[in-house]
Design an enzyme around this catalytic site. Structure first.
Site, PDB file in Angstrom:
ATOM      1  N   SER A   1       0.857  -1.193   0.000  1.00  0.00           N
ATOM      2  CA  SER A   1       0.000   0.000   0.000  1.00  0.00           C
ATOM      3  C   SER A   1       0.885   1.233   0.000  1.00  0.00           C
ATOM      4  O   SER A   1       2.028   1.184   0.493  1.00  0.00           O
ATOM      5  CB  SER A   1      -0.864   0.012   1.260  1.00  0.00           C
ATOM      6  OG  SER A   1      -1.465   1.283   1.452  1.00  0.00           O
TER       7      SER A   1
ATOM      8  N   TYR B   1      -1.312   0.007  10.549  1.00  0.00           N
ATOM      9  CA  TYR B   1      -1.612  -0.455   9.183  1.00  0.00           C
ATOM     10  C   TYR B   1      -0.430  -0.131   8.264  1.00  0.00           C
ATOM     11  O   TYR B   1       0.066  -1.003   7.539  1.00  0.00           O
ATOM     12  CB  TYR B   1      -2.897   0.187   8.662  1.00  0.00           C
ATOM     13  CG  TYR B   1      -3.188  -0.192   7.218  1.00  0.00           C
ATOM     14  CD1 TYR B   1      -3.541  -1.494   6.892  1.00  0.00           C
ATOM     15  CD2 TYR B   1      -3.059   0.737   6.187  1.00  0.00           C
ATOM     16  CE1 TYR B   1      -3.779  -1.865   5.567  1.00  0.00           C
ATOM     17  CE2 TYR B   1      -3.298   0.379   4.872  1.00  0.00           C
ATOM     18  CZ  TYR B   1      -3.658  -0.917   4.564  1.00  0.00           C
ATOM     19  OH  TYR B   1      -3.887  -1.280   3.258  1.00  0.00           O
TER      20      TYR B   1
HETATM   21  P1  NDP Z   1     -11.681  -5.760   0.787  1.00  0.00           P
HETATM   22  O1  NDP Z   1     -12.100  -5.553   2.192  1.00  0.00           O
HETATM   23  O2  NDP Z   1     -12.680  -5.490  -0.285  1.00  0.00           O
HETATM   24  O3  NDP Z   1     -11.108  -7.241   0.600  1.00  0.00           O
HETATM   25  C1  NDP Z   1     -10.250  -7.808   1.557  1.00  0.00           C
HETATM   26  C2  NDP Z   1     -10.171  -9.312   1.332  1.00  0.00           C
HETATM   27  O4  NDP Z   1      -9.265  -9.855   2.295  1.00  0.00           O
HETATM   28  C3  NDP Z   1     -11.508 -10.006   1.499  1.00  0.00           C
HETATM   29  O5  NDP Z   1     -11.679 -10.941   0.467  1.00  0.00           O
HETATM   30  C4  NDP Z   1     -11.369 -10.721   2.842  1.00  0.00           C
HETATM   31  O6  NDP Z   1     -12.088 -11.955   2.803  1.00  0.00           O
HETATM   32  C5  NDP Z   1      -9.866 -11.024   2.867  1.00  0.00           C
HETATM   33  N1  NDP Z   1      -9.384 -11.249   4.215  1.00  0.00           N
HETATM   34  C6  NDP Z   1      -9.309 -10.384   5.253  1.00  0.00           C
HETATM   35  N2  NDP Z   1      -8.859 -11.004   6.342  1.00  0.00           N
HETATM   36  C7  NDP Z   1      -8.631 -12.300   6.012  1.00  0.00           C
HETATM   37  C8  NDP Z   1      -8.180 -13.439   6.711  1.00  0.00           C
HETATM   38  N3  NDP Z   1      -7.843 -13.385   8.007  1.00  0.00           N
HETATM   39  N4  NDP Z   1      -8.066 -14.611   6.045  1.00  0.00           N
HETATM   40  C9  NDP Z   1      -8.413 -14.692   4.739  1.00  0.00           C
HETATM   41  N5  NDP Z   1      -8.855 -13.657   4.015  1.00  0.00           N
HETATM   42  C10 NDP Z   1      -8.964 -12.466   4.647  1.00  0.00           C
HETATM   43  O7  NDP Z   1     -10.406  -4.824   0.580  1.00  0.00           O
HETATM   44  P2  NDP Z   1      -9.439  -4.602  -0.692  1.00  0.00           P
HETATM   45  O8  NDP Z   1      -9.785  -5.472  -1.816  1.00  0.00           O
HETATM   46  O9  NDP Z   1      -9.374  -3.148  -0.921  1.00  0.00           O
HETATM   47  O10 NDP Z   1      -8.045  -5.028  -0.039  1.00  0.00           O
HETATM   48  C11 NDP Z   1      -7.229  -6.040  -0.554  1.00  0.00           C
HETATM   49  C12 NDP Z   1      -5.790  -5.749  -0.160  1.00  0.00           C
HETATM   50  O11 NDP Z   1      -5.397  -4.505  -0.728  1.00  0.00           O
HETATM   51  C13 NDP Z   1      -5.541  -5.611   1.338  1.00  0.00           C
HETATM   52  O12 NDP Z   1      -4.308  -6.213   1.639  1.00  0.00           O
HETATM   53  C14 NDP Z   1      -5.468  -4.087   1.550  1.00  0.00           C
HETATM   54  O13 NDP Z   1      -4.686  -3.764   2.668  1.00  0.00           O
HETATM   55  C15 NDP Z   1      -4.818  -3.670   0.260  1.00  0.00           C
HETATM   56  N6  NDP Z   1      -4.998  -2.285  -0.150  1.00  0.00           N
HETATM   57  C16 NDP Z   1      -6.254  -1.724  -0.259  1.00  0.00           C
HETATM   58  C17 NDP Z   1      -6.385  -0.402  -0.663  1.00  0.00           C
HETATM   59  C18 NDP Z   1      -7.701   0.286  -0.755  1.00  0.00           C
HETATM   60  O14 NDP Z   1      -7.732   1.532  -0.702  1.00  0.00           O
HETATM   61  N7  NDP Z   1      -8.809  -0.430  -0.913  1.00  0.00           N
HETATM   62  C19 NDP Z   1      -5.205   0.384  -1.059  1.00  0.00           C
HETATM   63  C20 NDP Z   1      -3.955  -0.299  -0.861  1.00  0.00           C
HETATM   64  C21 NDP Z   1      -3.871  -1.589  -0.463  1.00  0.00           C
HETATM   65  P3  NDP Z   1     -12.969 -12.548   4.008  1.00  0.00           P
HETATM   66  O15 NDP Z   1     -13.510 -11.391   4.789  1.00  0.00           O
HETATM   67  O16 NDP Z   1     -14.022 -13.365   3.309  1.00  0.00           O
HETATM   68  O17 NDP Z   1     -12.016 -13.396   4.762  1.00  0.00           O
HETATM   69  C1  8X3 Z   2      -5.080   1.593   1.715  1.00  0.00           C
HETATM   70  C2  8X3 Z   2      -4.767   2.985   1.280  1.00  0.00           C
HETATM   71  O1  8X3 Z   2      -4.406   5.359   2.082  1.00  0.00           O
HETATM   72  O2  8X3 Z   2      -6.237   4.101   3.088  1.00  0.00           O
HETATM   73  O3  8X3 Z   2      -3.931   0.851   1.841  1.00  0.00           O
HETATM   74  O4  8X3 Z   2      -3.960   3.581   3.658  1.00  0.00           O
HETATM   75  S1  8X3 Z   2      -4.836   4.044   2.593  1.00  0.00           S
END
Ligand code: NDP
Ligand code: 8X3
Length: 251
Positions: A137, A150
């Protein structure tokens, strides 16, 4: 011969978008997440490739190893691991943050990613090919108020990715780290514990990245010729840039 991608966190957001895109490109898939119903629904929509789904909490080291050990023959050879499962919890300043939230982020974003990587790497090294794409991220490189633990977990992802490359020198196994900025998914709903109003406010008046934007970058990285390693991609929506330094002034 079809390739196989193992995508963690496939029940939502980036992971789900990756599953849809990779399936459209003819890749077989292993999809994991904690929500069984979501995995089942997704599997039903991906009809042209072979999809194996596993309910798994990546924080559980034993479950992760069992999931990998028990992959069916059709999905036993993994060409690509997309270490995407992750979350942010809360945005309070460090002195007020909930330690439980910090632990969950460490357990998921750091330890879960380590468990998955450690479980799948030996077979990749033995085959002399494979690819690990980690979801970092911008928060891993750039601090912001409330980013505390985070951002720390995502800084780990960046350095772990770099160090994996060092260890995997000469093995043919590739490692990449994607660092997205503001992207709309369930991320903020999770961060604010189901408070939709707070989550929607994050994206109000913006044109954020979409899960499809990220999936396209993941696919592009995976689709480079096998001698090309994309180390790191940082991506933000056009509407997002950095802040100036914050200077506290005396009254
Ligand atoms: P979502 O919340 O839409 O998706 C997160 C996914 O992670 C879900 O499918 C959830 O599945 C899974 N997950 C969470 N905890 C667990 C666990 N303990 N075991 C297995 N699966 C898990 O968020 P995003 O798609 O946005 O996020 C995906 C990744 O991208 C993350 O690592 C996030 O930190 C990163 N990210 C997101 C950004 C944003 O602004 N959205 C920007 C930068 C990075 P379930 O709940 O079914 O287990
Ligand atoms: C998610 C992006 O800016 O919310 O990783 O941390 S931010």
């Amino acid at each position: 011969m079809r390739k196989t991608a193992f995508i963690t966190g496939a029940t939502s957001g980036f992971g789900r978008a990756c599953a849809e895109l990779f399936a459209g490109k003819g890749w077989n898939l292993v999809l994991c997440g904690r929500r069984a119903e979501r995995l089942r629904e997704l599997q039903e929509t991906l009809t042209d490739v072979e999809v194996h789904t596993v309910v798994c909490d990546v924080r559980d080291r034993v479950q992760v190893q069992a999931m990998v050990d028990e992959l069916p023959g059709s999905h036993a050879v993994i060409d690509l691991l997309v270490n995407n499962a992750g979350l942010a919890l809360g945005m309070k300043p460090a002195q007020e943050a909930d330690l439980e939230d910090w632990e969950i982020m460490v357990d998921t974003n750091i330890k879960g990613l380590m468990y998955m990587t450690r479980a799948l790497l030996p077979a990749m090294v033995a085959r002399g090919q494979g690819h690990v794409i980690n979801m970092g991220s911008v928060a891993g490189s750039w601090p912001y108020p409330g980013g505390n633990a985070y951002g720390g977990t995502k800084a780990f992802v960046e350095q772990f990715s770099n160090n994996l490359r060092a260890d995997l020198h000469g093995t043919g196994v590739r490692v990449s780290n994607i660092e997205p900025g503001l992207a709309e998914s369930e991320f903020s709903v999770v961060r604010f514990q189901g408070d939709r109003k707070k989550a929607d406010a994050v994206y109000e008046g913006t044109e954020p990245l979409t899960p499809k934007d990220i999936a396209e970058i993941v696919y592009w990285i995976a689709d480079r010729p096998s001698h090309v390693n994309i180390n790191r991609v940082e991506v933000m929506p056009v509407c997002q840039t950095w802040s100036p330094f914050a200077i506290h002034r005396k009254e």
